[in-house]
Design a protein around this motif. Structure first.
Motif, PDB file in Angstrom:
ATOM      1  N   GLU A  36      19.136  17.089  72.590  1.00  0.00           N
ATOM      2  CA  GLU A  36      19.637  18.113  72.000  1.00  0.00           C
ATOM      3  C   GLU A  36      18.401  17.748  70.626  1.00  0.00           C
ATOM      4  OE1 GLU A  36      22.175  14.688  69.898  1.00  0.00           O
ATOM      5  OE2 GLU A  36      23.653  16.698  69.170  1.00  0.00           O
ATOM      6  N   GLY A  37      18.859  19.036  69.411  1.00  0.00           N
ATOM      7  CA  GLY A  37      17.897  19.564  68.524  1.00  0.00           C
ATOM      8  C   GLY A  37      16.569  20.188  68.770  1.00  0.00           C
ATOM      9  N   GLU A  38      16.213  20.244  70.518  1.00  0.00           N
ATOM     10  CA  GLU A  38      15.959  21.224  70.837  1.00  0.00           C
ATOM     11  C   GLU A  38      16.182  23.080  71.356  1.00  0.00           C
ATOM     12  OE1 GLU A  38      13.259  18.274  74.532  1.00  0.00           O
ATOM     13  OE2 GLU A  38      14.924  19.859  74.636  1.00  0.00           O
ATOM     14  N   ASN A  39      15.482  23.795  70.977  1.00  0.00           N
ATOM     15  CA  ASN A  39      16.097  25.092  71.549  1.00  0.00           C
ATOM     16  C   ASN A  39      16.529  25.823  72.542  1.00  0.00           C
ATOM     17  OD1 ASN A  39      15.404  25.702  68.526  1.00  0.00           O
ATOM     18  ND2 ASN A  39      13.775  26.194  69.020  1.00  0.00           N
ATOM     19  N   ALA A  40      16.969  26.376  73.160  1.00  0.00           N
ATOM     20  CA  ALA A  40      17.868  26.559  74.667  1.00  0.00           C
ATOM     21  C   ALA A  40      17.077  28.517  74.317  1.00  0.00           C
ATOM     22  CB  ALA A  40      18.972  26.943  74.270  1.00  0.00           C
ATOM     23  N   THR A  41      16.425  28.492  75.461  1.00  0.00           N
ATOM     24  CA  THR A  41      16.998  30.755  75.736  1.00  0.00           C
ATOM     25  C   THR A  41      17.868  30.092  77.225  1.00  0.00           C
ATOM     26  OG1 THR A  41      14.405  30.449  74.410  1.00  0.00           O
ATOM     27  CG2 THR A  41      15.168  32.352  75.746  1.00  0.00           C
ATOM     28  N   MET A  42      17.883  31.565  76.678  1.00  0.00           N
ATOM     29  CA  MET A  42      18.687  31.680  78.212  1.00  0.00           C
ATOM     30  C   MET A  42      18.587  33.801  78.847  1.00  0.00           C
ATOM     31  SD  MET A  42      22.215  30.055  77.820  1.00  0.00           S
ATOM     32  CE  MET A  42      21.610  29.714  76.198  1.00  0.00           C
ATOM     33  N   ASN A  43      17.979  34.157  79.379  1.00  0.00           N
ATOM     34  CA  ASN A  43      17.788  35.352  79.491  1.00  0.00           C
ATOM     35  C   ASN A  43      18.796  35.981  80.305  1.00  0.00           C
ATOM     36  OD1 ASN A  43      15.089  35.461  78.292  1.00  0.00           O
ATOM     37  ND2 ASN A  43      14.905  33.580  80.221  1.00  0.00           N
ATOM     38  N   CYS A  44      19.220  37.650  80.213  1.00  0.00           N
ATOM     39  CA  CYS A  44      20.157  38.056  80.610  1.00  0.00           C
ATOM     40  C   CYS A  44      18.634  39.351  81.227  1.00  0.00           C
ATOM     41  CB  CYS A  44      21.981  38.685  80.296  1.00  0.00           C
ATOM     42  SG  CYS A  44      22.366  39.722  80.648  1.00  0.00           S
ATOM     43  N   SER A  45      19.040  40.033  82.703  1.00  0.00           N
ATOM     44  CA  SER A  45      19.019  41.297  82.998  1.00  0.00           C
ATOM     45  C   SER A  45      20.369  42.088  83.569  1.00  0.00           C
ATOM     46  CB  SER A  45      17.826  41.678  84.524  1.00  0.00           C
ATOM     47  OG  SER A  45      17.950  40.197  85.022  1.00  0.00           O
ATOM     48  N   TYR A  46      19.877  43.363  83.416  1.00  0.00           N
ATOM     49  CA  TYR A  46      21.244  44.551  84.051  1.00  0.00           C
ATOM     50  C   TYR A  46      20.283  45.777  84.315  1.00  0.00           C
ATOM     51  CZ  TYR A  46      20.300  46.603  79.780  1.00  0.00           C
ATOM     52  OH  TYR A  46      19.319  47.295  78.692  1.00  0.00           O
ATOM     53  N   LYS A  47      21.174  46.363  85.489  1.00  0.00           N
ATOM     54  CA  LYS A  47      20.937  47.342  86.531  1.00  0.00           C
ATOM     55  C   LYS A  47      20.728  49.007  85.246  1.00  0.00           C
ATOM     56  CE  LYS A  47      20.906  44.608  90.303  1.00  0.00           C
ATOM     57  NZ  LYS A  47      21.912  44.238  91.253  1.00  0.00           N
ATOM     58  N   THR A  48      21.805  48.786  84.782  1.00  0.00           N
ATOM     59  CA  THR A  48      22.241  50.299  84.656  1.00  0.00           C
ATOM     60  C   THR A  48      22.043  50.619  83.045  1.00  0.00           C
ATOM     61  OG1 THR A  48      24.316  50.165  84.698  1.00  0.00           O
ATOM     62  CG2 THR A  48      23.742  51.137  86.697  1.00  0.00           C
TER      63      THR A  48
END
Lengths: 114, 113
Positions: free
Chosen positions: A15-27
Motif C-alpha cells: 500500500e502506498g506504492e505506485n503500480a505500473t501495468m503495460n499493454c501491447s497491441y498488434k494492429t
C-alpha cells in the motif's frame, strides 16, 4: 485473436506504492481503454485514450499511449488495498463493419498488500 | 442511474435444461452486449445488439440464443449446454455501438452439470 497483451500478468505491491501495468497491441487502433474487475464481478471503465492522445490523467490514474510502439501503460499512484483487482486494456479499431467492437487483453492481476 | 442489472447471480443447470439470463439497463443506451468470461481470462464478445437489432454474432453455437425485446432488456436463452459452457456471463451496454465506454453488469455465474 487477442489484440492486447498486458504485462506483468501479476503484480504484488505494498500500500502506498505506485503500480505500473503495460499493454501491447498488434494492429492500428482508434481508442484504448482500461477496465478494472474485482474478483468475479463486472468490469468498471477507468479511462479512455484516443489514438491521437499521448497521455491522460484521472485522479490517481495516469495512462500513456505510444502508437509507434503499439503500447500503453496504466500507472496507479499511491495504491490502496481497494485497488486490488484485475486490470484489462481494451482496444477498438474504429471505422465501419465490426471494427467498433472491443478486444480485451489478457489482464494484469494487481494485489495491494496493506 | 448508471447501473446494468443481471439476473440470476448464480445458475446451475443440467445439460438438458432450458434457462434464460436477463439483463436490464435504464440509461437509454442503444447498444447492448453479451460476453463470456472463463476464470483468469479476459471477456470474450458473444453478441452485440444495436437499436434492438443483432449487429454481431461472434460465431456463437446455436445453443445460445440472444433476444432483445426492447431497448432496455437483453436476454440470453440457453439450451442443451455443455459443461465447458460454465463461465461468468457478462452483459454490458453503451450509448451506441460507436460510443466506446461500456457499462457492465455484475454477471451471472453459470455452472453446467
Amino acid at each position: 485473436s487477442q489484440q492486447g497483451e498486458e504485462d506483468p500478468q501479476a503484480l504484488s505491491i505494498q500500500e502506498g506504492e505506485n503500480a505500473t501495468m503495460n499493454c501491447s497491441y498488434k494492429t492500428s487502433i482508434n481508442n484504448l481503454q482500461w477496465y478494472r474487475q474485482n474478483s468475479g464481478r463486472g468490469l468498471v471503465h477507468l479511462i479512455l485514450i484516443r489514438s491521437n492522445e499521448r497521455e491522460k490523467h484521472s485522479g490517481r490514474l495516469r495512462v500513456t499511449l505510444d502508437t509507434s510502439k503499439k503500447s500503453s501503460s496504466l500507472l496507479i499512484t499511491a495504491s490502496r488495498a481497494a485497488d486490488t483487482a484485475s486490470y484489462f486494456c481494451a482496444t477498438d479499431r474504429g471505422g465501419g463493419g465490426s471494427n467498433y467492437k472491443l478486444t480485451f487483453g489478457k489482464g494484469t492481476l494487481l494485489t495491494v498488500n496493506p | 442511474d448508471t447501473e446494468v442489472t443481471q439476473t440470476p447471480k448464480h445458475l446451475v443447470m443440467g445439460m438438458t435444461n432450458k434457462k434464460s439470463l436477463k439483463c436490464e439497463q435504464h440509461m437509454g443506451h442503444r447498444a447492448m452486449y453479451w460476453y463470456k468470461q472463463k476464470a483468469k481470462k479476459p471477456p470474450e464478445l458473444m453478441f452485440v445488439y444495436s437499436y434492438e437489432k443483432l449487429s454481431i454474432n461472434e460465431s456463437v453455437p446455436s445453443r445460445f440464443s440472444p433476444e432483445c425485446p426492447n431497448s432496455s432488456l437483453l436476454n440470453l436463452h440457453l439450451h442443451a449446454l455443455q459443461p465447458e459452457d460454465s463461465a461468468l456471463y457478462l452483459c454490458a451496454s453503451s450509448q451506441d455501438r460507436y460510443f466506446h465506454e461500456q457499462y457492465f453488469g455484475p454477471g451471472t455465474r453459470l455452472t453446467v452439470t
